[in-house]
Design an enzyme around this catalytic site. Structure first.
Site, short mmCIF file in Angstrom:
data_model
loop_
_atom_site.label_atom_id
_atom_site.label_comp_id
_atom_site.label_asym_id
_atom_site.label_seq_id
_atom_site.Cartn_x
_atom_site.Cartn_y
_atom_site.Cartn_z
CD GLU A 1 -3.27 -1.04 2.00
OE1 GLU A 1 -3.39 -0.23 2.78
OE2 GLU A 1 -4.03 -1.88 1.60
CD GLU B 1 -3.55 -6.27 2.72
OE1 GLU B 1 -4.40 -5.70 3.37
OE2 GLU B 1 -2.23 -5.97 2.88
#
Ligand code: AHR
Length: 515
Positions: free
Chosen positions: A196, A319
């Site tokens: 991220e 994810e």
């Protein structure tokens, strides 16, 4: 003929259309021209240093009265072996960009502590580090996927980590590894370059991250890995298509094996709903966010197709899963939630989406394995339970490395107010040994679905099948009643003249495999 309100088309062979007023859904399947294999890595998992996933979950320490192997719970190892988990991602998540791996090797008494700044602010003693993780992967017979620290680490630190785990010969890092008790390298293939990067991994712009990626990737040596290591770029959140566009444009594809994507089935980040006390409206909204995975994969894939028509760069959803409020009275930073039939619906539907997009999607990692978010396992001291999500994963493992059989049907709808969703999700595959498997999910909260599947020419004479269903969407397993929800044999189907007929109860998952 159904009315097309919502749906998708992939290539020429796969489509889901919405039908209205159709009593029985007719499904056809084909071997398809492409012979796409459903990578087993789609059934991957994720274990972050977060709450009670590692410490107090997987890892209880060697002195624990809970039966363990080198500190890792034996019951968890057995449960995950039964799932045939193909890979395990570690150590984060957001934690990865704070983690300095050299603090987690060598004699445990000498390891420095680390404050887990993202998750609860707790102090960790680094007793679970590289050796402990990679030895766990060996116990699980699963492939490790390590997320490297880009946000607060250095190029040298990540290059050293690769050499430490993979180099077979004399080098500063392999000598250090041997000194710490491990002569032979583990051979870690999968490496994430940050996590991220647009957020907790450094709040970078995609252009900046693309340059950083190029720099890190340059110094991560392939030595010790036949075929080279597999490098994964930190990918977009949800519909941030510009992120994927810039990465595909600015990173030379010879140094890029995959681009990631994160998408959680969360109703609203500021009003997530309880994991067990939710309404049908909450459920419907969660299903909307789960179906969104299909659109996201289509759109990100379309961008990738423009830059990489041959499909050399993979899309990895490293994810995914349901995200709710934490269980009352637990640490908000630990993300501990229960797991109900709603989660079984997310798992069944999203895994079907991944299967059906197997041409581009080569790996996915459910967040997270133990005690965090949509976990497959929950623990409380010595007790352990398997969640409805675990059971779906176990039922679906028949699809691992099988050849996708594209399906086509007009989906019945599940409506609420003005909004409609496809009520039915299906995928099909044929394994190497010739067995055909079908996984069907009816997400409708109150209506059963009748289906007819045309299997003529498929050479199938019978099936064994299992069903996961329950009386209430909110039903779940507890430590007092750990087997409240578990799969049961399903025999309520008919195979006649090449047509398979059955009825799926509301919110149920059925998996059939030919005999
Ligand atoms: O899975 C929990 C967190 O969600 C991860 O640490 C992060 O990558 C994502 O935002």
């Amino acid at each position: 003929m159904g009315i097309r309100k919502w749906g998708y088309t992939l290539g020429a062979t796969l489509s889901i259309l919405m039908a209205s007023g159709q009593e029985t859904t007719r499904i056809t399947l084909s071997d398809g021209p492409g012979k796409t294999v459903i990578s087993r890595h789609i059934y991957g998992h994720f274990a972050e240093h977060l709450g009670r996933c590692i410490y107090g979950g997987f890892y209880v320490g060697e002195q624990s009265p809970i039966p363990n192997t080198a500190g890792v719970r034996n019951d968890i190892v057995q449960a995950l072996r039964d799932l045939d988990i193909p890979n395990l991602r570690w150590p984060g998540g957001c934690f990865a960009d704070t983690y300095h791996w050299k603090d987690g090797i060598g004699p445990k008494a000498g390891r420095p502590t680390i404050v887990n700044t993202w998750w609860g602010g707790v102090t960790e003693d680094n007793s679970f580090g590289t050796h402990e993780f990679l030895n766990l992967c060996e116990l699980l017979e699963t492939e490790p996927y390590i997320s490297g620290n880009v946000g607060s680490g250095t190029v040298q630190e990540l290059a050293d980590w690769v050499q430490y785990t993979n180099f077979n010969g004399t080098s500063p890092m392999s000598d250090l590894r041997a000194k710490n008790g491990r002569e032979t390298p583990w051979g870690v293939k999968y490496w994430g370059i940050g996590n991220e990067a647009w957020g907790c991994g450094g709040h970078m712009r995609p252009e900046y991250y693309a340059d950083i990626y190029r720099q890190y990737a340059t110094f991560m040596s392939d030595a010790g890995m036949e075929g080279g290591i597999y490098k994964i770029a930190s990918g977009a959140s949800d519909a941030d298509y510009n992120w994927t566009e810039v990465l595909m444009r600015d990173i030379p594809h010879r140094m890029l094996n995959a681009v990631a994507l994160h998408h959680y089935s969360v109703i609203d980040w500021s009003a997530k709903s309880s994991s067990t006390r939710f309404t049908e409206t909450d459920y419907f909204k969660t299903m909307q966010k789960s179906w969104l995975m299909d659109e996201l994969i289509r759109e990100h894939s379309a961008i990738m197709d423009r830059y990489d028509p041959e499909g050399k760069v993979d899309l990895i959803v490293d994810e995914w899963g349901g995200w709710y409020d934490v269980v009352d009275g637990t640490n908000p930073g630990f993300l501990f939630q229960q797991n109900t039939m709603r989660d079984a619906m997310i798992a069944g539907m999203v895994l079907n989406i991944f299967n059906n997009h197997a041409r581009r999607v080569k790996m996915a990692n459910l967040a997270q394995t133990v005690n965090v978010l949509q976990a497959v396992i929950l623990t409380e001291e010595e007790k352990m339970l398997l969640t409805p999500t675990y059971h779906v994963m176990r039922m679906y493992k028949v699809h691992q490395d099988a050849t996708l059989l594209p399906v086509e049907f007009d989906a019945p709808s599940y409506s609420m107010g003005e909004e409609s969703l496809p009520a039915l999700s299906v995928s099909a595959s044929r394994s190497e040994n010739g067995a055909m498997s079908l996984s069907l999910v009816n997400i409708h909260a109150s209506e059963a679905q009748k289906v007819e599947i045309d299997l003529s020419g498929q050479g199938v004479s019978g099936f064994t099948a299992e069903i996961l269903s329950s009386d209430n969407l909110q039903d779940h397993n507890t430590f007092e009643d750990p087997e409240n929800i578990k799969p049961k044999a399903f025999t309520d189907f008919k195979l006649q003249n090449g047509v398979l007929r059955m009825e799926l109860p509301p919110f149920s998952v059925i998996v059939l495999t030919s005999e």
